[in-house]
Design a protein around this motif. Structure first.
Motif, PDB file in Angstrom:
ATOM      1  N   ASP A 173      32.592 -11.128  18.058  1.00 19.38           N
ATOM      2  CA  ASP A 173      33.667 -11.845  17.376  1.00 19.38           C
ATOM      3  C   ASP A 173      33.907 -11.376  15.946  1.00 19.38           C
ATOM      4  O   ASP A 173      35.034 -11.350  15.472  1.00 19.38           O
ATOM      5  CB  ASP A 173      33.376 -13.354  17.371  1.00 19.38           C
ATOM      6  CG  ASP A 173      33.302 -13.921  18.774  1.00 19.38           C
ATOM      7  OD1 ASP A 173      34.065 -13.450  19.637  1.00 19.38           O
ATOM      8  OD2 ASP A 173      32.472 -14.825  18.997  1.00 19.38           O
ATOM      9  N   ASN A 174      32.834 -11.045  15.223  1.00 23.05           N
ATOM     10  CA  ASN A 174      33.008 -10.673  13.823  1.00 23.05           C
ATOM     11  C   ASN A 174      31.796  -9.901  13.307  1.00 23.05           C
ATOM     12  O   ASN A 174      30.816  -9.695  14.031  1.00 23.05           O
ATOM     13  CB  ASN A 174      33.264 -11.920  12.957  1.00 23.05           C
ATOM     14  CG  ASN A 174      32.197 -12.993  13.172  1.00 23.05           C
ATOM     15  OD1 ASN A 174      31.028 -12.685  13.390  1.00 23.05           O
ATOM     16  ND2 ASN A 174      32.603 -14.257  13.126  1.00 23.05           N
ATOM     17  N   VAL A 175      31.884  -9.499  12.048  1.00 23.14           N
ATOM     18  CA  VAL A 175      30.789  -8.819  11.360  1.00 23.14           C
ATOM     19  C   VAL A 175      30.398  -9.673  10.154  1.00 23.14           C
ATOM     20  O   VAL A 175      31.239  -9.961   9.292  1.00 23.14           O
ATOM     21  CB  VAL A 175      31.192  -7.407  10.900  1.00 23.14           C
ATOM     22  CG1 VAL A 175      30.051  -6.759  10.112  1.00 23.14           C
ATOM     23  CG2 VAL A 175      31.578  -6.542  12.091  1.00 23.14           C
ATOM     24  N   VAL A 176      29.140 -10.078  10.114  1.00 15.65           N
ATOM     25  CA  VAL A 176      28.640 -10.889   9.011  1.00 15.65           C
ATOM     26  C   VAL A 176      28.051  -9.959   7.951  1.00 15.65           C
ATOM     27  O   VAL A 176      27.096  -9.230   8.218  1.00 15.65           O
ATOM     28  CB  VAL A 176      27.571 -11.887   9.503  1.00 15.65           C
ATOM     29  CG1 VAL A 176      26.967 -12.644   8.329  1.00 15.65           C
ATOM     30  CG2 VAL A 176      28.170 -12.845  10.516  1.00 15.65           C
ATOM     31  N   HIS A 177      28.627  -9.988   6.746  1.00 14.97           N
ATOM     32  CA  HIS A 177      28.167  -9.154   5.629  1.00 14.97           C
ATOM     33  C   HIS A 177      27.079  -9.926   4.883  1.00 14.97           C
ATOM     34  O   HIS A 177      27.338 -10.555   3.854  1.00 14.97           O
ATOM     35  CB  HIS A 177      29.334  -8.807   4.708  1.00 14.97           C
ATOM     36  CG  HIS A 177      30.402  -7.996   5.385  1.00 14.97           C
ATOM     37  ND1 HIS A 177      30.534  -6.633   5.180  1.00 14.97           N
ATOM     38  CD2 HIS A 177      31.356  -8.338   6.276  1.00 14.97           C
ATOM     39  CE1 HIS A 177      31.544  -6.186   5.908  1.00 14.97           C
ATOM     40  NE2 HIS A 177      32.061  -7.199   6.584  1.00 14.97           N
ATOM     41  N   ALA A 178      25.854  -9.867   5.390  1.00 13.66           N
ATOM     42  CA  ALA A 178      24.778 -10.721   4.883  1.00 13.66           C
ATOM     43  C   ALA A 178      24.216 -10.244   3.551  1.00 13.66           C
ATOM     44  O   ALA A 178      23.926 -11.053   2.665  1.00 13.66           O
ATOM     45  CB  ALA A 178      23.661 -10.808   5.923  1.00 13.66           C
ATOM     46  N   VAL A 179      24.023  -8.935   3.401  1.00 10.73           N
ATOM     47  CA  VAL A 179      23.479  -8.344   2.172  1.00 10.73           C
ATOM     48  C   VAL A 179      24.349  -7.169   1.783  1.00 10.73           C
ATOM     49  O   VAL A 179      24.621  -6.297   2.612  1.00 10.73           O
ATOM     50  CB  VAL A 179      22.008  -7.895   2.367  1.00 10.73           C
ATOM     51  CG1 VAL A 179      21.518  -7.090   1.182  1.00 10.73           C
ATOM     52  CG2 VAL A 179      21.107  -9.103   2.612  1.00 10.73           C
ATOM     53  N   ASN A 180      24.797  -7.148   0.522  1.00 12.28           N
ATOM     54  CA  ASN A 180      25.790  -6.167   0.097  1.00 12.28           C
ATOM     55  C   ASN A 180      25.368  -5.451  -1.188  1.00 12.28           C
ATOM     56  O   ASN A 180      25.335  -6.054  -2.259  1.00 12.28           O
ATOM     57  CB  ASN A 180      27.141  -6.867  -0.139  1.00 12.28           C
ATOM     58  CG  ASN A 180      27.582  -7.665   1.070  1.00 12.28           C
ATOM     59  OD1 ASN A 180      27.742  -7.129   2.143  1.00 12.28           O
ATOM     60  ND2 ASN A 180      27.753  -8.972   0.892  1.00 12.28           N
ATOM     61  N   ASN A 181      24.981  -4.184  -1.034  1.00 11.21           N
ATOM     62  CA  ASN A 181      24.701  -3.305  -2.179  1.00 11.21           C
ATOM     63  C   ASN A 181      23.610  -3.852  -3.100  1.00 11.21           C
ATOM     64  O   ASN A 181      23.727  -3.808  -4.328  1.00 11.21           O
ATOM     65  CB  ASN A 181      25.983  -3.055  -2.987  1.00 11.21           C
ATOM     66  CG  ASN A 181      27.133  -2.583  -2.123  1.00 11.21           C
ATOM     67  OD1 ASN A 181      28.101  -3.310  -1.912  1.00 11.21           O
ATOM     68  ND2 ASN A 181      27.036  -1.375  -1.587  1.00 11.21           N
ATOM     69  N   ILE A 182      22.518  -4.337  -2.494  1.00 10.06           N
ATOM     70  CA  ILE A 182      21.417  -4.891  -3.293  1.00 10.06           C
ATOM     71  C   ILE A 182      20.647  -3.762  -3.986  1.00 10.06           C
ATOM     72  O   ILE A 182      20.303  -2.750  -3.375  1.00 10.06           O
ATOM     73  CB  ILE A 182      20.462  -5.698  -2.400  1.00 10.06           C
ATOM     74  CG1 ILE A 182      21.101  -7.015  -1.986  1.00 10.06           C
ATOM     75  CG2 ILE A 182      19.138  -5.955  -3.097  1.00 10.06           C
ATOM     76  CD1 ILE A 182      21.195  -8.027  -3.083  1.00 10.06           C
ATOM     77  N   GLU A 183      20.367  -3.968  -5.283  1.00 13.38           N
ATOM     78  CA  GLU A 183      19.506  -3.079  -6.064  1.00 13.38           C
ATOM     79  C   GLU A 183      18.423  -3.950  -6.695  1.00 13.38           C
ATOM     80  O   GLU A 183      18.724  -4.914  -7.390  1.00 13.38           O
ATOM     81  CB  GLU A 183      20.302  -2.369  -7.169  1.00 13.38           C
ATOM     82  CG  GLU A 183      21.478  -1.548  -6.688  1.00 13.38           C
ATOM     83  CD  GLU A 183      21.113  -0.094  -6.421  1.00 13.38           C
ATOM     84  OE1 GLU A 183      20.010   0.311  -6.842  1.00 13.38           O
ATOM     85  OE2 GLU A 183      21.930   0.619  -5.817  1.00 13.38           O
ATOM     86  N   LEU A 184      17.145  -3.613  -6.444  1.00  7.02           N
ATOM     87  CA  LEU A 184      16.060  -4.452  -6.950  1.00  7.02           C
ATOM     88  C   LEU A 184      14.782  -3.631  -7.014  1.00  7.02           C
ATOM     89  O   LEU A 184      14.552  -2.762  -6.173  1.00  7.02           O
ATOM     90  CB  LEU A 184      15.855  -5.643  -6.003  1.00  7.02           C
ATOM     91  CG  LEU A 184      14.995  -6.813  -6.480  1.00  7.02           C
ATOM     92  CD1 LEU A 184      15.659  -7.517  -7.653  1.00  7.02           C
ATOM     93  CD2 LEU A 184      14.779  -7.800  -5.333  1.00  7.02           C
TER      94      LEU A 184
END
Length: 324
Positions: free
Chosen positions: A17-28
């Motif tokens: 049905d869709n795409v869940v963008h759970a984590v986006n471009n994390i820098e740590l």
């Protein structure tokens, strides 16, 4: 080199049905012996980030689509399952949110600890049993209780068992995912103090996931504020608590009671966390922000360094700090 360095990490949950963008471009990054607090509302992507580090994202539907997770220079994303099994519990351990469901209900608690030590510690069964009893005593549980089952323990005692399991093999990095959520306030304080003491004793690095800024103030060296799968503000404890800058971080502080300010009503952040399968364009916080302007809905801001080590993802600072 940092013990853990996350670079441009993106995690998706892909369904029909869709795409869940759970984590986006994390820098740590986390240095040896350092504690970083990862703070945000429910649904911000904190737990998904932790599971990504452990390589425990369920696939399908979850998938790490890009980025690097460097642990002591090794990219965990490229490691095979055999290498990851050796790493989990041995080099990196995780305290999961709910102690009630994290233990095997049909195994004695001592056996659950000794099994881990036996598998990772390259020692005899007898040695693993002896070490498991030592771990239980270290977290304040009497040796004779090692033969009991999880249902015979209270919530706070179960959490102590979970901590004993997490620290059994002396990991270099401990991920604590809201370790006190299911506990009452008095037990929360005891558990956090115990984790802190054990961490100092063993010089363990820690990623502490929470939504409680009070817990962060007491236990962390640095803080990362997370919203809609992105880190929106990052800095030392002093940066975040004395020079709070991002409108979302300000909202978090304004929504909790203060001992030094006299206010008639708390000021909650309006609206809800956006649906990660339908994130807004531009700045992800702009629909809830009281400082929004026209560009906020069009441009996704970069991280701007407003002072050494203090970075903010907000267009209000694009002319003040250098982009990271």
């Amino acid at each position: 080199m940092s013990l853990l360095e996350i670079k441009d990490l993106n995690i998706r949950y892909i369904t029909r049905d869709n795409v869940v963008h759970a984590v986006n471009n994390i820098e740590l990054s986390i240095d040896t012996g350092e504690t970083i607090g990862l703070v945000g509302e429910t649904g911000a992507g904190k737990t998904t980030t932790a599971l990504g580090i452990m390589r425990l994202i369920q696939s399908p539907p979850g998938k790490i689509v890009s980025g690097e997770i460097l642990f002591d220079g090794t990219d965990l994303i490229k490691e095979n399952e055999s290498a990851l099994r050796k790493m989990r519990g041995n080099d990196i351990s995780m305290i999961f949110q709910d102690p009630m469901t994290s233990l095997n209900p049909i195994m004695r608690v001592g056996d659950q600890i000794s099994e881990l030590i036996y598998l990772h510690g390259k020692c005899s069964r007898a040695d693993s049993v002896r070490q498991s009893i030592q771990m239980l005593e270290m977290v304040g549980i009497r040796a004779e209780r090692s033969s009991e089952y999880p249902h015979q323990f209270s919530g706070g005692m179960k959490q102590r068992v979970i901590i004993a399991i997490a620290l059994a093999c002396n990991p270099r990095l401990l991920i604590a995912d809201e370790p006190t959520t299911a506990l009452d306030v008095t037990i929360q304080a005891q558990v956090l103090e115990m984790i802190s003491d054990l961490k100092k004793e063993r010089n363990t690095s820690m990623l502490l996931i929470t939504h409680d800024l009070g817990i962060v103030a007491q236990n962390c060296d640095k803080v990362a504020i997370m919203y809609a799968g992105q880190i929106v503000e990052y800095g030392t404890l002093a940066h975040i608590f004395r020079n709070v800058s991002h409108p979302y971080t300000k909202g978090l502080f304004n929504s909790i009671p203060s001992l030094v300010k006299n206010v008639e009503r708390l000021k909650p952040i309006p609206g809800l966390m956006p649906d990660p399968s339908d994130l807004p364009t531009g700045c992800k916080f702009h629909p809830r922000c009281d400082m929004v302007f026209e560009d906020c809905s069009k441009m996704n801001p970069e991280m701007y360094e407003i002072e050494p080590g203090h970075c903010v993802r907000c267009l209000l600072f694009r002319n003040e700090g250098g982009a990271q």
